[in-house]
Write a protein that holds these residues in place. Structure first.
Motif, mmCIF file in Angstrom:
data_model
loop_
_atom_site.group_PDB
_atom_site.id
_atom_site.type_symbol
_atom_site.label_atom_id
_atom_site.label_comp_id
_atom_site.label_asym_id
_atom_site.label_seq_id
_atom_site.Cartn_x
_atom_site.Cartn_y
_atom_site.Cartn_z
ATOM 1 N N GLU A 130 -2.429 4.397 -6.803
ATOM 2 C CA GLU A 130 -2.522 4.943 -5.443
ATOM 3 C C GLU A 130 -3.760 4.458 -4.702
ATOM 4 O OE1 GLU A 130 -0.031 9.094 -6.223
ATOM 5 O OE2 GLU A 130 -2.205 9.172 -5.897
ATOM 6 N N THR A 131 -4.812 4.145 -5.422
ATOM 7 C CA THR A 131 -6.050 3.685 -4.780
ATOM 8 C C THR A 131 -6.319 2.204 -5.061
ATOM 9 O OG1 THR A 131 -7.406 4.350 -6.682
ATOM 10 C CG2 THR A 131 -7.072 5.978 -4.928
ATOM 11 N N ASP A 190 0.825 -1.211 0.000
ATOM 12 C CA ASP A 190 0.000 0.000 0.000
ATOM 13 C C ASP A 190 0.860 1.262 0.000
ATOM 14 O OD1 ASP A 190 -2.012 -1.813 0.175
ATOM 15 O OD2 ASP A 190 -2.873 -1.066 2.040
ATOM 16 N N THR A 191 1.976 1.218 0.701
ATOM 17 C CA THR A 191 2.887 2.369 0.733
ATOM 18 C C THR A 191 3.633 2.494 -0.587
ATOM 19 O OG1 THR A 191 3.150 2.071 3.108
ATOM 20 C CG2 THR A 191 4.793 3.439 2.005
ATOM 21 N N ALA A 212 2.592 1.645 -3.448
ATOM 22 C CA ALA A 212 1.661 2.114 -4.476
ATOM 23 C C ALA A 212 1.524 3.625 -4.500
ATOM 24 C CB ALA A 212 0.287 1.486 -4.253
ATOM 25 N N ILE A 213 1.877 4.277 -3.426
ATOM 26 C CA ILE A 213 1.711 5.733 -3.329
ATOM 27 C C ILE A 213 3.036 6.475 -3.412
ATOM 28 C CG2 ILE A 213 0.958 7.582 -1.758
ATOM 29 C CD1 ILE A 213 -1.170 5.624 -0.712
ATOM 30 N N ARG A 214 4.110 5.850 -2.939
ATOM 31 C CA ARG A 214 5.362 6.585 -2.768
ATOM 32 C C ARG A 214 6.491 6.212 -3.730
ATOM 33 N NH1 ARG A 214 4.906 11.307 0.084
ATOM 34 N NH2 ARG A 214 3.358 11.034 1.740
ATOM 35 N N LYS A 249 -1.792 7.432 -10.843
ATOM 36 C CA LYS A 249 -2.869 7.837 -9.946
ATOM 37 C C LYS A 249 -3.779 6.637 -9.623
ATOM 38 C CE LYS A 249 -1.080 10.743 -9.224
ATOM 39 N NZ LYS A 249 -0.700 11.402 -7.942
ATOM 40 N N ARG A 280 7.123 1.904 -9.941
ATOM 41 C CA ARG A 280 6.093 1.673 -8.925
ATOM 42 C C ARG A 280 5.464 0.302 -9.088
ATOM 43 N NH1 ARG A 280 2.200 6.620 -7.513
ATOM 44 N NH2 ARG A 280 4.278 7.397 -6.979
ATOM 45 N N GLU A 321 3.115 13.736 -8.833
ATOM 46 C CA GLU A 321 3.977 13.316 -9.936
ATOM 47 C C GLU A 321 3.722 14.159 -11.184
ATOM 48 O OE1 GLU A 321 3.059 9.834 -7.278
ATOM 49 O OE2 GLU A 321 1.972 11.507 -8.192
#
Length: 395
Positions: free
Chosen positions: A258-259, A12-13, A15-17, A255, A73, A30
């Motif tokens: 991220e979700t 989960d981290t 996927a966002i960072r 994007k 990612r 980004e």
């Protein structure tokens, strides 16, 4: 888990960072690099980058910062060394074929795959002197019997489209490697949130980013994930032939990632409830969803996956007429061949996604006239059930 800067983070981290190195502007989100080429300070710098002596961007067909962010990612989420982005999921599969197959080679592919995947291997890959055999996805003996000395690739979707058949990835990986072949898994239905095939021995993982990785039905894209060594071959093919992902689409997929975890959990929860509803409906003859205990792949899926996904297929009474009655009486579910969106979608595989298969191929793959594929979105579950019930009640 994957490691970034000597710290191990959960998916989960990641996927966002992961993948974003801020520019001199210090942007939080980004950036999109909408440029075809890149400018150098002098001729020596240009020569160094073109020769590979120095890292850097050259031409967006094969090097672009936004696309690279998406690749890094996705690879991190998959627990892989590298990813190469492509213009679509089918372009990703073709990249695998063109990178690792040559005249005289042999492919074993499961029958239970997307219709266009069948067409690609059966109609186009064979034009280059590559032999292809199709086998039942869950029959390990059939895979073993299909292997030849010239077999170089085993290709499978798991869960399969549209019947949610589950492959024993570790067993197929062992079989492939014992015969000096590669195992490629199409993981579009699960995504790295629910399944990471590389952990079970797969060499290559293929995605249609158009599906759940985006999750909004906005853009086309694909990716191949694997080791640095194997992906260098894929990169060379994409660089030379050009089925590249656009920077804008890469930003859209960033994007989406991220979700992704939140969405996949919600898709899976909703699909489970709908599968259970359909399993008890008198007008439904069979439900194909690995989350049901009676599904033959239930235990294996529970071992390999962190959830059962958002695709529920089911056969209704009345054949094509019954299936079309259900589809045509929906009020808000989108009648479309795409899947993986926050919007629920519904289709009749025998006349759409698998419509170009021969009657014999459809029968072998279990694509019958009464079959419906439902991609469960994020609308209220009771509303989705009510929408498909309108037609079920009329059969």
């Amino acid at each position: 888990m994957s490691q970034q800067n000597d710290i191990e983070y959960q998916v989960d981290t990641l996927a966002i960072r992961t993948g974003h190195t801020r520019s001199f502007e210090g942007e939080h989100g980004e950036p999109i690099f909408l440029t075809s080429s890149f400018v150098y300070e002098n001729a020596a710098e240009a020569a160094a980058k073109f020769s590979g002596q120095e890292p850097g961007n050259i031409y967006t067909r094969f090097t672009n910062p936004t696309v690279t962010m998406f690749e890094k990612r996705l690879a991190a989420m998959e627990g892989a060394e590298r990813a190469v982005a492509t213009s679509s999921g089918m372009a990703a599969i073709m990249a695998v074929a063109m990178s690792f197959l040559k005249v005289g080679d042999h492919v074993v592919c499961s029958r239970a795959v997307f219709g266009s995947t069948v067409a690609l291997f059966e109609k186009y890959v064979t034009k280059f002197g590559v032999a292809v055999d199709f086998v039942d996805l869950t029959d390990l003996n059939a895979w073993k019997n299909a292997i030849k000395p010239e077999t170089k690739l085993l290709f499978v979707e798991s869960p399969s489209n549209p019947l949610a058949e589950i492959a024993d990835i570790q067993a197929l990986a062992d079989l492939a490697h014992a015969n000096d072949a590669l195992l490629a898994i199409d993981n579009s239905f699960c995504t790295p949130v629910l399944q990471q095939p590389i952990k079970f021995g797969a060499d290559l993982v293929v995605y249609s980013a158009t599906k759940y990785l985006d999750g909004q039905g906005r853009a086309l894209g694909g990716a191949v994930v694997g080791s640095h060594q194997l992906l260098e071959e894929v990169f060379g093919y994409v660089r030379t032939t050009g089925p590249s992902m656009s920077p804008f689409n890469a930003w859209v997929f960033l994007k989406g990632l991220e979700t992704l975890s939140l969405r996949m959990k919600a898709h899976s929860e909703g699909a489970q409830k709908i599968a259970e509803f359909l399993d008890n409906h008198p007008k439904v003859e069979k439900v194909y969803y690995a989350g049901l205990s009676e599904h033959e792949g239930n235990a294996l899926a529970a071992m390999q996956q962190k959830g059962f996904g958002g695709i529920v297929s089911f056969e209704v009474k009345g054949g094509r007429e019954g299936a079309w009655t259900v589809i045509d009486h929906t009020q808000f579910i989108s009648i479309t061949g795409n899947l993986g969106d926050v919007k629920s979608t519904i289709t009749h595989p025998a006349t759409t996604t698998h419509g170009k298969l021969s009657p014999e191929a459809k029968a072998a793959a279990g694509i019958r006239e009464g079959l419906i594929r439902l991609s469960v979105g994020l609308e209220d579950i009771d509303d989705i059930i009510a929408d498909i019930s309108r037609g079920l009640d009329l059969i």
